[in-house]
Design an enzyme around this catalytic site. Structure first.
Site, mmCIF file in Angstrom:
data_model
loop_
_atom_site.group_PDB
_atom_site.id
_atom_site.type_symbol
_atom_site.label_atom_id
_atom_site.label_comp_id
_atom_site.label_asym_id
_atom_site.label_seq_id
_atom_site.Cartn_x
_atom_site.Cartn_y
_atom_site.Cartn_z
ATOM 1 N N HIS A 247 11.831 -31.662 75.574
ATOM 2 C CA HIS A 247 11.431 -32.748 74.666
ATOM 3 C C HIS A 247 9.949 -32.629 74.311
ATOM 4 C CE1 HIS A 247 15.284 -34.777 74.994
ATOM 5 N NE2 HIS A 247 15.222 -34.633 76.304
ATOM 6 N N ASP A 307 14.129 -34.467 82.043
ATOM 7 C CA ASP A 307 15.574 -34.261 81.955
ATOM 8 C C ASP A 307 15.930 -33.308 80.819
ATOM 9 O OD1 ASP A 307 14.783 -36.133 79.997
ATOM 10 O OD2 ASP A 307 16.849 -36.801 79.773
ATOM 11 N N GLU A 308 17.190 -32.936 80.778
ATOM 12 C CA GLU A 308 17.804 -32.164 79.690
ATOM 13 C C GLU A 308 17.088 -30.851 79.401
ATOM 14 O OE1 GLU A 308 20.119 -35.318 76.944
ATOM 15 O OE2 GLU A 308 17.973 -35.219 76.545
ATOM 16 N N VAL A 309 16.613 -30.177 80.436
ATOM 17 C CA VAL A 309 15.948 -28.886 80.225
ATOM 18 C C VAL A 309 16.978 -27.841 79.796
ATOM 19 C CG1 VAL A 309 14.742 -27.008 81.370
ATOM 20 C CG2 VAL A 309 14.066 -29.383 81.797
#
Length: 533
Positions: A247, A307-309
């Site tokens: 992100h 998160d969400e790597v």
């Protein structure tokens, strides 16, 4: 004069969240003069932030039509509401981690003498909110009355997202006011993301200016300080968040910093991930963290998300693989852990910040945690066993049903999950798997900003957030209260918020407002139907 009525009335028809303990009488007292509130204390006895808090509730209780300064004039008159306050500590708090810090004892006799006993100004906020609800119709029922109250969970929050749509300082302050009405105490402020980085940075202002949506759509240190102070005075903590290493497209949108970020995504190139192998990445990170600390040095917690790597995104650079070989990093999980360790080292050892760190955590995240770290869980409840072996504090942000942006579609016009109604949220209660080593400190309702802006903000937040506010304050009430009684209180809360100018979503239509027992006899269809007379 005061008029006393010997009738039995139930104050629980309207209070929300419902306090935990009552001792109730059977008298009703009308408040003949709405401007008759008196604080039985010297004006100079309290610090300015307490005075501002009293003035806020005075404006609510008198509809902003009465002189606040005159409320400190001493009187022996019998026809006024006299408020006596016993506050153990006058220290201004910017965050809490203990439910007792918000506990309060509220006593009202049939002469409208009000005694409030609290530990600090956060407890005072909760007591005054209850008093405001009790007196909002110009009378108080069930006198003499004693309420002893304390929340079940110390973290009762929402998430707001200023990266996808910029949210003005004034809107955030109004959001704080709305939380106070519901006895919520936390704003998790998701400030930055791929799309924008609206914090004005000292050394790298180009990150902000290259991604801002309009000329003034960013926050200065004066803005963040103002928001943190405003929240503190109303018993709300700000938990600021910026996300990395994923992100982070906004970090590398200028020529000078393009090398620290890689673009991810198949058809839509809108996502970015930092290169954790470059020393330049940590030079930029250190500078950002220093600004972040200066902007939010008074808060108790920070959220570094993480998160969400996208593991495959790192495949773009062979140099990353080479770095991993040279440093004995076996996979991308370890590479992300390497980044997180260096980030924490900068925060704790270089900047010497004392705030506890919160990390977003999903089922597929298998990263090491220090015992003082806080798990911000987002996933499904049935996935919680995957983190049950971690002896950490945990904030529940269950994907179903707490994601209140679900069902509105995503930023590209595509369907996104299903809408989670207030009834589905009512069915949810915090719980952990048997034998879990976690400790629940509370829950959070996230309002992500892809399709939310100032026009939809309060409509999406309420009345669903009011439901979770009650669950996090007094979850056991559901075990004994009739569902129709809860719905009546929720409708009362809707009216209360509407009167304060919040554009909330209605609970139901006009017919069911008048016929609540008929429309809401049970919570679920598989329950035994209640006989309707």
């Amino acid at each position: 004069m005061l008029f006393l009525f010997c009738v039995i009335l139930d104050i629980s028809n309207s209070l929300m969240p419902m306090p935990k303990s009552f001792q109730k009488g059977d008298q009703l007292v009308k408040i003949q003069n709405k401007c008759s509130i008196k604080y039985q204390a010297n004006h100079d006895q309290y610090p300015d932030f307490i005075i501002e808090l009293l003035q806020h509730f005075h404006s609510l209780m008198t509809h902003n039509q009465c002189n606040f300064q005159q409320s400190f004039e001493f009187t022996n008159d019998m026809d006024v509401m006299k408020i006596y306050m016993n506050i153990n500590s006058l220290e201004q708090l910017y965050g809490i981690d203990d439910t007792q810090q918000e506990s309060y004892r509220l006593q009202i006799d049939n002469q409208l003498n009000v005694i409030i006993q609290v530990n600090n100004h956060w407890g005072l906020v909760r007591a005054l909110n209850t008093l405001n609800q009790l007196s909002e119709k110009g009378e108080i029922n069930n006198l003499p009355l004693t309420i002893e109250d304390e929340p079940t969970y110390s973290y009762r929050g929402i998430l707001i997202d200023s990266a996808r749509h910029f949210l003005s300082v004034e809107l955030i302050e109004r959001t704080i006011d709305s939380l106070v009405m519901n006895s919520m105490n936390t704003i998790h402020w998701h400030i930055t993301d791929d799309e924008s980085f609206p914090l004005l940075l000292t050394e790298y202002p180009q990150i902000t200016h290259s991604t801002k949506y309009s000329e003034n759509s960013f926050y200065t240190i004066n803005d963040t300080t103002r928001i943190v102070e405003y929240a503190s005075k109303r018993g709300v903590q700000i938990i600021p968040s910026f996300d990395s290493p994923m992100h982070a497209m906004s970090w590398g949108m200028t020529k000078e910093l393009a090398d620290i970020m890689m673009m991810c995504g198949n058809t839509i190139k809108q996502y970015g991930i930092l290169d954790p192998t470059l020393e330049k990445t940590y030079q930029v990170l250190e500078s950002i963290l220093k600004d972040f600390y200066q902007m939010f040095k008074k808060v108790k917690f920070v959220n570094f998300a993480g998160d969400e790597v996208s593991k495959t995104c790192w495949d773009q650079r062979p140099e990353i693989k080479q770095f991993m070989v040279e440093n004995n990093i076996k996979d991308y999980y370890e590479l992300q852990s390497y980044y997180r360790k260096r980030q924490k080292q900068l925060w704790k050892e270089v900047i010497k910040a004392e705030q506890d760190i919160i990390y977003l955590y999903r089922q597929e995240d298998n990263l090491p945690l220090d015992k003082e770290d806080i798990i911000h869980w987002w996933g499904y409840t049935d996935q919680l066993p995957d983190v049950a072996d971690k002896p950490n504090r945990i904030i529940l942000m269950d994907y179903f049903p707490l994601f209140i942006d679900a069902g509105f579609g995503n930023a590209f016009g595509n369907p996104y999950s299903v809408y989670h109604t207030w009834k589905e949220i009512y069915k949810w209660t915090p719980s952990l798997p048997e034998g879990s080593l976690n400790t629940i400190i509370g829950g959070e309702v996230p309002l992500w900003g892809e399709t939310n802006n100032q026009n939809t903000h309060f409509n999406k937040l309420y009345m669903r957030t009011s439901v979770i506010a009650e669950t996090l304050w007094n979850p056991k009430l559901k075990e004994t209260e009739k569902f129709s009684s809860f719905v009546k209180r929720l409708i009362e809360m809707e009216d209360r918020m509407t009167k304060q100018g919040f554009a909330v979503t209605p609970v139901t239509h006009g017919y069911c407002r008048k016929n609540t027992e008929l429309c809401f006899p049970v919570l679920s269809e598989n329950q035994v139907q209640v006989q309707i007379d």
